[in-house]
Structure formats: C-alpha cells, structure tokens
Scaffold this active site. Structure first.
Site, PDB file in Angstrom:
ATOM      1  N   CYS B 202      37.422  41.307  45.291  1.00 48.11           N
ATOM      2  CA  CYS B 202      36.375  41.419  44.273  1.00 48.11           C
ATOM      3  C   CYS B 202      36.829  40.799  42.960  1.00 48.11           C
ATOM      4  O   CYS B 202      36.028  40.268  42.204  1.00 48.11           O
ATOM      5  CB  CYS B 202      35.973  42.871  44.056  1.00 48.11           C
ATOM      6  SG  CYS B 202      35.017  43.556  45.415  1.00 48.11           S
ATOM      7  N   CYS B 355      44.922  28.753  38.997  1.00 47.38           N
ATOM      8  CA  CYS B 355      43.724  29.525  39.351  1.00 47.38           C
ATOM      9  C   CYS B 355      43.645  30.678  38.358  1.00 47.38           C
ATOM     10  O   CYS B 355      43.964  30.505  37.188  1.00 47.38           O
ATOM     11  CB  CYS B 355      43.786  30.006  40.799  1.00 47.38           C
ATOM     12  SG  CYS B 355      45.176  31.100  41.159  1.00 47.38           S
TER      13      CYS B 355
END
Lengths: 119, 397
Positions: B202, B355
């Site tokens: 998530c 990232c």
C-alpha cells in the site's frame, strides 16, 4: 440451509448479467475475464475483458495476444500457474480441477485473484 | 468435495452476567434474538487479538470495542505518522508521533471503558508469537506484509486458532476466515508468497482509505459470528470486494491436502524464518546494490559538479506528480520488467536510479546492470532520503 445448488444458480445468473454489457458479440467459447486492479495496467484500466479459448491455457494465450505482458504475471517462466495467483473458472479454483487444461465453456467467467498483503 | 461447514459452535463460553450499565450499553444487541443476552455474555468473555493498529486494525479495534469484546489485545510497534491518518481512523491529529498501540488503547477506552486492553508493543516474530497468541480466542489480522501474514497463519494452525484475515490494495479487498480444524488455511489459498518486488505494498501502490472500513467491518462481523456461534462463517470461502464496481463476490476455497502446514503430510511443523521465506528484496537486487548504492548527498554533489549522469525515476506517474528530483526522467519499474525501457537508457551517461525508498530501484538496478550498464547506481534511501536531506521543503508521502 441449502448451499451448493442455490449458490450455483445464483452464480451463473450473475455471470449472465455481467457478460451482457461486454462489447463483443459472443462468438465460439467467449469467456469473460475479470481483471484485478493490480493487473489493469495491462488492460488499459478495464476490469473485465472478453476473449476466446476452449480451456484456460488458450484463454491465457488470447489474453497475452490482446494485452502483452499479462501472461508473465499469471504463469511463471516454465509456464506453470504462479503459486500466489489463483484462477477461478466460475466458482472453481483451477488448482483443484484440471489446471491449465480446465475447460472454459462459452459464457464462463474467469477470475484472476492475486495475493495482496496491504492492511 | 465436502460441503462447506455452515454452522460452528460458539467459540467462547458466556460470562456469568452483564452489569446494569452493560445492559444499557448493549441494548441494541440484546434485543436481536440471535445475539441476545447469551451472545453478549460470550462477547464479554471473549479475548480477541488484533495484529496491527493500522488501516484494517483501526476499524476492527473500534468495532470490536464498541461491540463489547471483553479483552482486546493489540500488537503494534510503530508510531503514528501523518500519512496514516487518511485511513487509520483510530488515531487522530494529536496522536502524530505517539505509539500506535497507546493511541489505539486511548481510543478504545473512549469508545468503551468496559473493555480490558492489553498492549503488546513489540514486533511480532517467531519468538513471541506462540506465547502471545495462546492468550487469545481469535486472531484478527491487520498487518501489511506477506511475512507477518504467513507467520500469523502458521501460528494459528499450530495453535488451532481461528484466523480472521483481510487484505487490501487500492480499490480491491479480500477477506476470509482460516481455521484448519474446520476448513482451509491461508497457505491452502496462497501456497507461496510472490517474489520480492512483484506485488506492490500500500505504501507503494496506495489504498483508498475507506476500503479499510469495508474490509475491517467484514472481519469484525466474522469475529462476532465465530465468538457467539451465529450465522455461517466465512470458512472455506474468499470474499472479494471491488469498490469501483461495487461488487462483493465469494468463491470457494478448498482445503489443500498437500498444504505445507495443514495438509496430510505437513512440511512446516514449527515456525520458520518468515523474512527469508517472503524476502523484502530479491537476491539479485541485493547483489546489484552492493557497492552501487549512493546517498542523496552524493547525488547532489554529482548534480552540482555537472557530472555526466542521467537520473531515472522508476516510480509510478502518480508518485512522480507528488514530488520529484530535479532533472529526473520517469520510467516506471514495470517498463523495465515488461517493456523496452532498457533501450531508452543513455549509453554515454552514468545511470542513477531512484524510487521512493530504494526497494524498486534496487530491483531495476539488477536488470540494468545485467544489460551491461555496469556503472549504474541507485539512491539507497530513495526520494524520501533526498527530500529529508536535500530538499526538506518538498513533501514526502
């Protein structure tokens, strides 16, 4: 409480309703495939797509042809179903039926259910 | 094929009595014939453990408390972060920085002072799980990673505890009750976890906040049914919720005779190393990142010195929109795995990957190095580290 048969009829009724609005005129062995959120990047966001194929292997080939890359998310390098992805033909987990050889009858609904761990 | 069990006896014996205050409080339960005094007394006597006080744990703990579950255990080691509040409704603005366990306890007490709250402020692991679980009748799972879910499942099988499981991602939710004595376990449904990096969490992929309520409420419903012995439990079935289509479907889940933990010839007869089983980062990524990981400060120096580099951001477009490193080019990780992203990389520049926090970029680094970009590096702490150290005025998420 009645279980099996009642569930079955309810399920097939639902599948009929779902296959209704898909664009394609049902040709031979048209199967509705439900795509989970996590794989919708391959289908341009579509939650449900219609493809043809007489068994699961053929359906996955057809999916790959229409949506390149999706097969590798369902099958591993040696072409087996990945262990963290479950594929249901109607209400049955194919791991407990014929696996990739599981027959996909005309009008069947195929669901791809990947493991997710969010909480 | 055996028919799914439709009825199970109550899990908990009734408490001897309810006080006058309790009768007033639970009156809307007491007048439901299926619950009534007997069911409410069972809830009072029940001991339920919630693993995690996060997205799923928040609604689960709040409704379990309101329902009158006598003892609620909470396992949680984390603290409340501002990015939790979009979905973790048991915590509030004034709880930011506090222990989640203590914040959850305060909310539960405010909802229902008759609940006895037991805090386990530690990380659940193979060492403590058996001792903690053995104190409870039923386990509600609100964790956010595969390793803990397999740990919880295996401990529940070994202790024969019902495992009320729920899982969420973006707009999709799944829920089931795993109880090997009466049906399948989690490993029957998902025998193995996905390889590291294949399924986003998530934190990487996002989740609609209210989805926690939809799935958490199903988990509490099932817990109450099991504790009081009413209705048909979600044993041997998987509930699949699609918030965008607004559909709930159930499919059969069979007990796998070959299951590694609850099958006929189990190979898992005691707890294993779940971090190793699930892995956060693949072997290839660890190997690639060794000696090829830079800090945000190094990247800043390279930029300022005009080094010949190309910064590649491997996150998703929605993340790039929130915040990005100046000069970075967006090429999502998936394009490296499935597509032709390698052909977009410059041959004459050093490639610097990043990232959010360094996991995805390490996976891509392995691919990029294997393709011959031997001097490629990645930013170990990702854009979170960059913002914290270099551009603190920018948001993190």
């Amino acid at each position: 409480m009645p279980t099996g048969p009642a569930d079955q009829s309810e399920q097939s009724e639902q599948s009929e309703i779902r296959t209704g609005p898909t664009q394609k005129e049902p040709a031979a062995m048209a199967v509705t495939v439900r795509i989970p959120t996590i794989l919708r990047t391959y289908t341009g966001g579509a939650a449900e797509v219609a493809v043809e194929g007489a068994n699961l292997a053929a359906v996955i080939d057809a999916l790959e042809a229409a949506y390149p890359g999706i097969r590798a998310r369902v099958l591993d390098e040696s072409g087996r179903l990945r262990r963290f992805v479950n594929v249901y033909v109607n209400d049955d987990d194919v791991r407990f039926t014929e696996g990739l050889a599981t027959e996909t009858k005309d009008g069947a609904t195929l669901s791809i259910i990947p493991a997710v761990a969010g909480g | 094929m055996s028919a799914a069990p439709v009825k199970l006896p109550p899990l908990v014996e009734p408490a001897s009595e309810l006080t006058v205050d309790e009768v007033r409080r639970y009156s809307r339960h007491l007048i439901i014939p299926d619950v009534a005094m007997d069911g409410q007394k069972r809830l009072k006597n029940a001991r339920v453990l919630c693993v995690g006080a996060g997205g799923l744990g928040s609604p689960a703990l709040m409704y379990l408390a309101a329902a009158g579950v006598g003892t609620l255990g909470v396992i949680e080691f984390d603290t409340v972060d501002e990015s939790n509040l979009q979905r973790q409704i048991i915590h509030g603005q004034s709880d930011i920085g506090r222990s989640k366990a203590q914040s959850a306890r305060d909310s539960v007490r405010e909802i229902n002072p008759y609940v006895n709250v037991v805090l386990h402020e530690e990380r659940l692991d193979s060492e403590n799980v058996m001792e903690i679980f053995s104190q409870y009748d039923l386990i509600v799972d609100g964790t956010d990673n595969f390793a803990t879910r397999y740990l919880v499942n295996d401990a529940c099988v070994l202790l024969n505890k019902p495992y009320v499981w729920g899982s969420i991602y973006r707009f999709d939710g799944q829920a089931a009750v795993f109880w090997s004595e009466h049906g399948p376990c989690y490993r029957c449904l998902y025998p193995e976890p996905p390889p590291p990096g294949m399924v986003p969490s998530c934190a990487e992929g996002g989740v609609l906040g209210v989805l926690c309520g939809s799935i958490g409420a199903i988990q509490v419903t099932e817990a109450i049914k099991l504790l009081t012995g009413i209705g048909e439990p979600l044993v041997g079935r998987l509930m699949i919720y699609d918030a965008l289509e607004m559909t709930y479907r159930t499919v059969k889940v069979r007990k796998d005779p070959e299951c590694a933990v609850c099958g006929k010839n189990p190979t898992v007869t005691e707890l294993i190393d779940y971090e190793a089983f699930c892995g956060a980062v693949s072997e290839e990524a660890i190997e690639a990142a060794r000696d090829s990981t830079i800090t945000p400060a190094t990247l800043k120096q390279w930029i300022d010195a005009g080094e010949n580099i190309q910064i590649i951001d491997v996150r998703e477009p929605a993340e790039y929109q929130i915040v990005s490193i100046p000069g970075a080019t967006l090429i999502p990780k998936n394009e490296f795995i499935m597509g032709d992203a390698l052909s977009k990389l410059p041959q004459d520049k050093r490639v610097v990957l990043h990232c959010k926090s360094g996991v995805r970029s390490a996976e891509v680094l392995a691919l990029v190095k294997a393709a011959g970009f031997s001097d490629a590096v990645h930013v170990g702490s990702g854009i979170v580290g960059w913002v914290n150290q270099i551009e603190p005025h920018k948001p993190i998420y």
